[in-house]
Write an enzyme that holds these catalytic residues in place. Structure first.
Site, short mmCIF file in Angstrom:
data_model
loop_
_atom_site.label_atom_id
_atom_site.label_comp_id
_atom_site.label_asym_id
_atom_site.label_seq_id
_atom_site.Cartn_x
_atom_site.Cartn_y
_atom_site.Cartn_z
N ASP A 1 0.71 -1.33 -0.10
CA ASP A 1 0.17 0.15 -0.02
C ASP A 1 0.79 1.29 0.06
O ASP A 1 1.78 1.50 0.90
CB ASP A 1 -0.83 0.16 1.37
CG ASP A 1 -1.73 1.25 1.31
OD1 ASP A 1 -2.82 1.15 0.27
OD2 ASP A 1 -1.41 2.02 1.89
N TYR B 1 2.72 9.79 0.62
CA TYR B 1 3.70 9.08 1.65
C TYR B 1 5.14 9.51 1.07
O TYR B 1 6.28 9.16 1.59
CB TYR B 1 3.56 7.73 1.79
CG TYR B 1 2.19 7.16 1.81
CD1 TYR B 1 1.54 7.93 2.75
CD2 TYR B 1 1.71 5.82 1.92
CE1 TYR B 1 0.08 7.73 2.88
CE2 TYR B 1 0.61 5.41 2.21
CZ TYR B 1 -0.39 6.36 2.70
OH TYR B 1 -1.73 5.92 2.98
N LYS C 1 -2.97 5.83 -4.85
CA LYS C 1 -4.16 6.83 -4.73
C LYS C 1 -4.06 8.01 -5.33
O LYS C 1 -2.70 8.63 -5.31
CB LYS C 1 -4.28 6.83 -2.94
CG LYS C 1 -4.32 5.64 -2.10
CD LYS C 1 -4.23 5.79 -0.58
CE LYS C 1 -3.91 4.48 0.03
NZ LYS C 1 -2.80 4.35 0.73
N HIS D 1 -7.74 8.87 -2.57
CA HIS D 1 -7.30 8.81 -1.32
C HIS D 1 -8.33 9.64 -0.19
O HIS D 1 -8.45 9.14 1.02
CB HIS D 1 -6.18 9.74 -1.15
CG HIS D 1 -5.09 9.36 0.01
ND1 HIS D 1 -3.80 9.34 -0.26
CD2 HIS D 1 -5.38 9.10 1.07
CE1 HIS D 1 -3.05 9.04 0.97
NE2 HIS D 1 -4.34 8.59 1.92
P1 NAP Z 1 -0.50 0.94 12.13
O1 NAP Z 1 0.00 -0.06 10.77
O2 NAP Z 1 -1.67 0.78 12.70
O3 NAP Z 1 0.63 1.28 13.11
C1 NAP Z 1 2.05 1.35 12.54
C2 NAP Z 1 2.79 1.55 13.84
O4 NAP Z 1 2.93 0.21 14.70
C3 NAP Z 1 4.47 1.94 13.56
O5 NAP Z 1 4.63 2.79 14.43
C4 NAP Z 1 5.04 0.59 13.98
O6 NAP Z 1 6.37 0.86 14.14
C5 NAP Z 1 4.37 -0.03 14.83
N1 NAP Z 1 4.32 -1.66 14.85
C6 NAP Z 1 4.02 -2.33 13.46
N2 NAP Z 1 4.11 -3.59 13.93
C7 NAP Z 1 4.12 -3.62 15.54
C8 NAP Z 1 4.30 -4.62 16.28
N3 NAP Z 1 4.19 -6.15 15.89
N4 NAP Z 1 4.06 -4.62 17.64
C9 NAP Z 1 4.32 -3.28 18.12
N5 NAP Z 1 4.25 -2.09 17.20
C10 NAP Z 1 4.22 -2.38 15.83
O7 NAP Z 1 -0.54 2.57 11.54
P2 NAP Z 1 -0.66 3.23 9.97
O8 NAP Z 1 1.00 3.13 9.78
O9 NAP Z 1 -1.01 4.43 10.23
O10 NAP Z 1 -1.34 2.42 8.98
C11 NAP Z 1 -1.03 1.40 8.17
C12 NAP Z 1 -0.96 1.82 6.75
O11 NAP Z 1 -2.15 2.05 6.43
C13 NAP Z 1 -0.01 2.96 6.56
O12 NAP Z 1 1.35 2.79 6.30
C14 NAP Z 1 -0.58 3.41 4.96
O13 NAP Z 1 -0.16 2.60 4.07
C15 NAP Z 1 -2.09 3.25 5.14
N6 NAP Z 1 -2.71 4.32 5.64
C16 NAP Z 1 -3.69 4.97 4.73
C17 NAP Z 1 -4.39 6.02 5.17
C18 NAP Z 1 -5.27 6.52 4.41
O14 NAP Z 1 -6.02 7.75 4.47
N7 NAP Z 1 -5.79 5.81 3.36
C19 NAP Z 1 -4.27 6.79 6.55
C20 NAP Z 1 -3.31 6.08 7.16
C21 NAP Z 1 -2.60 5.05 7.02
P3 NAP Z 1 7.65 0.04 13.82
O15 NAP Z 1 7.68 0.40 12.34
O16 NAP Z 1 8.85 0.48 14.58
O17 NAP Z 1 7.37 -1.35 13.95
#
Ligand code: NAP
Length: 322
Positions: A46, A51, A80, A113
């Site tokens: 994704d 980003y 997106k 997006h």
């Molecule tokens: P997330 O995946 O819920 O959380 C990521 C955080 O969790 C990072 O700080 C990561 O740190 C940590 N983490 C990952 N695996 C872990 C584990 N096993 N144990 C403990 N901590 C862990 O949040 P997100 O990055 O906001 O969302 C995921 C993806 O969704 C984004 O990267 C993006 O591609 C997409 N997104 C889309 C939108 C949209 O508007 N469409 C908005 C937000 C996000 P480390 O890297 O240090 O492990």
């Protein structure tokens, strides 16, 4: 590893239910992490122009594809239309830019997006005025934008198209005029914010759902200044207890929970150990009692992390969805 879980889009395409999120990583972190992720078996990636990492992903994918280690059809790549490109004339321009940066001929899924649009000012992805307010383009016309999305499928630049951050009313309007199906809705979704109404609506209408921030996105919580009001999902006692019972990490419990609801999840990690564990989900399952305990953690929209508050004044846009 047991066979992976998948979701079938209305187009017939098969999307791996567990994908790799790429937001908020430095170029060097992401390059290393994506190599590790591909080695660990991630095939759904994704990304988005917002980003600012598509060139890094392109570099890594090019290496894997040109060496024959991976075939293009084994990958499922999602990008997106950015808010600054969210107008009919922006769609083709931005998908071409994503494809160039990703060094790909087509995307498996292309999403709008956000339902709102921002002004396009030079190359600025987050244009602000002198008061620090985000510059809105209030002329957003979803039906005209969707028509341009459909043209990308017809031109072969995207295999499927969908939406992100849209609400039911906005999706209904697009659906009423769409020729091609809305294949996917990408929304914030985690155990504290389970989005039951929106998920039911999508299921009824054949739209697959992808959960972003499935681990509660602590990075984003900090960015939004919500550390005190939004407790960490990963240390929730119920999640921890189920993890102990199943000898799994809290993150694995949260991800498996989402997948067992029939929803895709795209956790981001640049930590090699965590990203490997995050995809180790397919040779075990949560029992109905685990699912019930996790279902009971829902707090509704009050647990939303990503309200786009980092764009000052965004709620004044007529298509602000929340
Ligand atoms: P997330 O995946 O819920 O959380 C990521 C955080 O969790 C990072 O700080 C990561 O740190 C940590 N983490 C990952 N695996 C872990 C584990 N096993 N144990 C403990 N901590 C862990 O949040 P997100 O990055 O906001 O969302 C995921 C993806 O969704 C984004 O990267 C993006 O591609 C997409 N997104 C889309 C939108 C949209 O508007 N469409 C908005 C937000 C996000 P480390 O890297 O240090 O492990």
């Amino acid at each position: 590893m047991a066979s992976k879980m998948t979701l079938t889009l209305p187009t017939g395409q098969v999307m791996p239910a567990l994908g790799f999120g790429t937001w908020q990583a430095t170029d060097a972190e992401l390059e290393a992490a994506l190599n590790t992720a591909l080695e660990a078996g991630y095939r759904h990636i994704d990304t988005a122009p917002v980003y600012e990492n598509e060139h890094v992903i392109g570099k890594v994918l090019h290496k894997w594809l040109s060496s024959g280690k991976l075939k293009r059809e084994e990958l499922f790549v999602v990008s997106k239309v950015p808010p600054v490109g969210n107008r009919p004339s922006g769609v083709e321009k931005w998908i071409k830019r994503s494809l160039k940066d990703l060094q790909l001929d087509y995307l498996d899924l292309y999403l709008i997006h956000t339902p709102f649009s921002l002004e396009e000012v030079n190359e600025d992805l987050h244009p602000v005025d002198k008061n620090g307010e985000i510059k809105l383009d209030k002329s957003t016309d979803h039906l005209k934008i969707w028509l341009e999305m459909e043209k990308q499928v017809e031109a072969g630049r995207a295999k499927a198209i969908g939406l992100s951050n849209f609400n039911i009313k906005q999706i209904t309007k697009v659906m009423s005029a769409s020729k091609l199906p809305i294949s996917n809705l990408q929304i914030e979704l985690h155990v504290y914010f389970q989005q039951k109404e929106l998920v039911d609506f999508c299921k009824k209408n054949g739209i697959t759902v992808t959960a972003y921030s499935p681990l509660g996105s602590r990075g984003l919580v900090k960015l939004m200044g919500k550390v005190d009001s939004l407790p960490d999902l990963l240390s929730n006692p119920v999640v921890v207890k189920i993890g102990e019972r199943r000898t799994k990490t809290p993150a694995q419990i949260l991800l498996r929970y989402t997948l067992q609801r029939g929803i895709a999840a795209i956790p981001k990690s640049t930590n090699p150990d965590r990203l490997r564990k995050n995809i180790d989900l397919f040779d075990w399952e949560l029992a109905p009692e685990d699912m019930n305990e996790l279902n009971a953690l829902d707090q509704g929209a009050s647990a939303r992390v990503c309200d786009f508050g980092f764009f000052k004044g965004i709620e004044k846009h007529p298509e602000f969805p929340f």
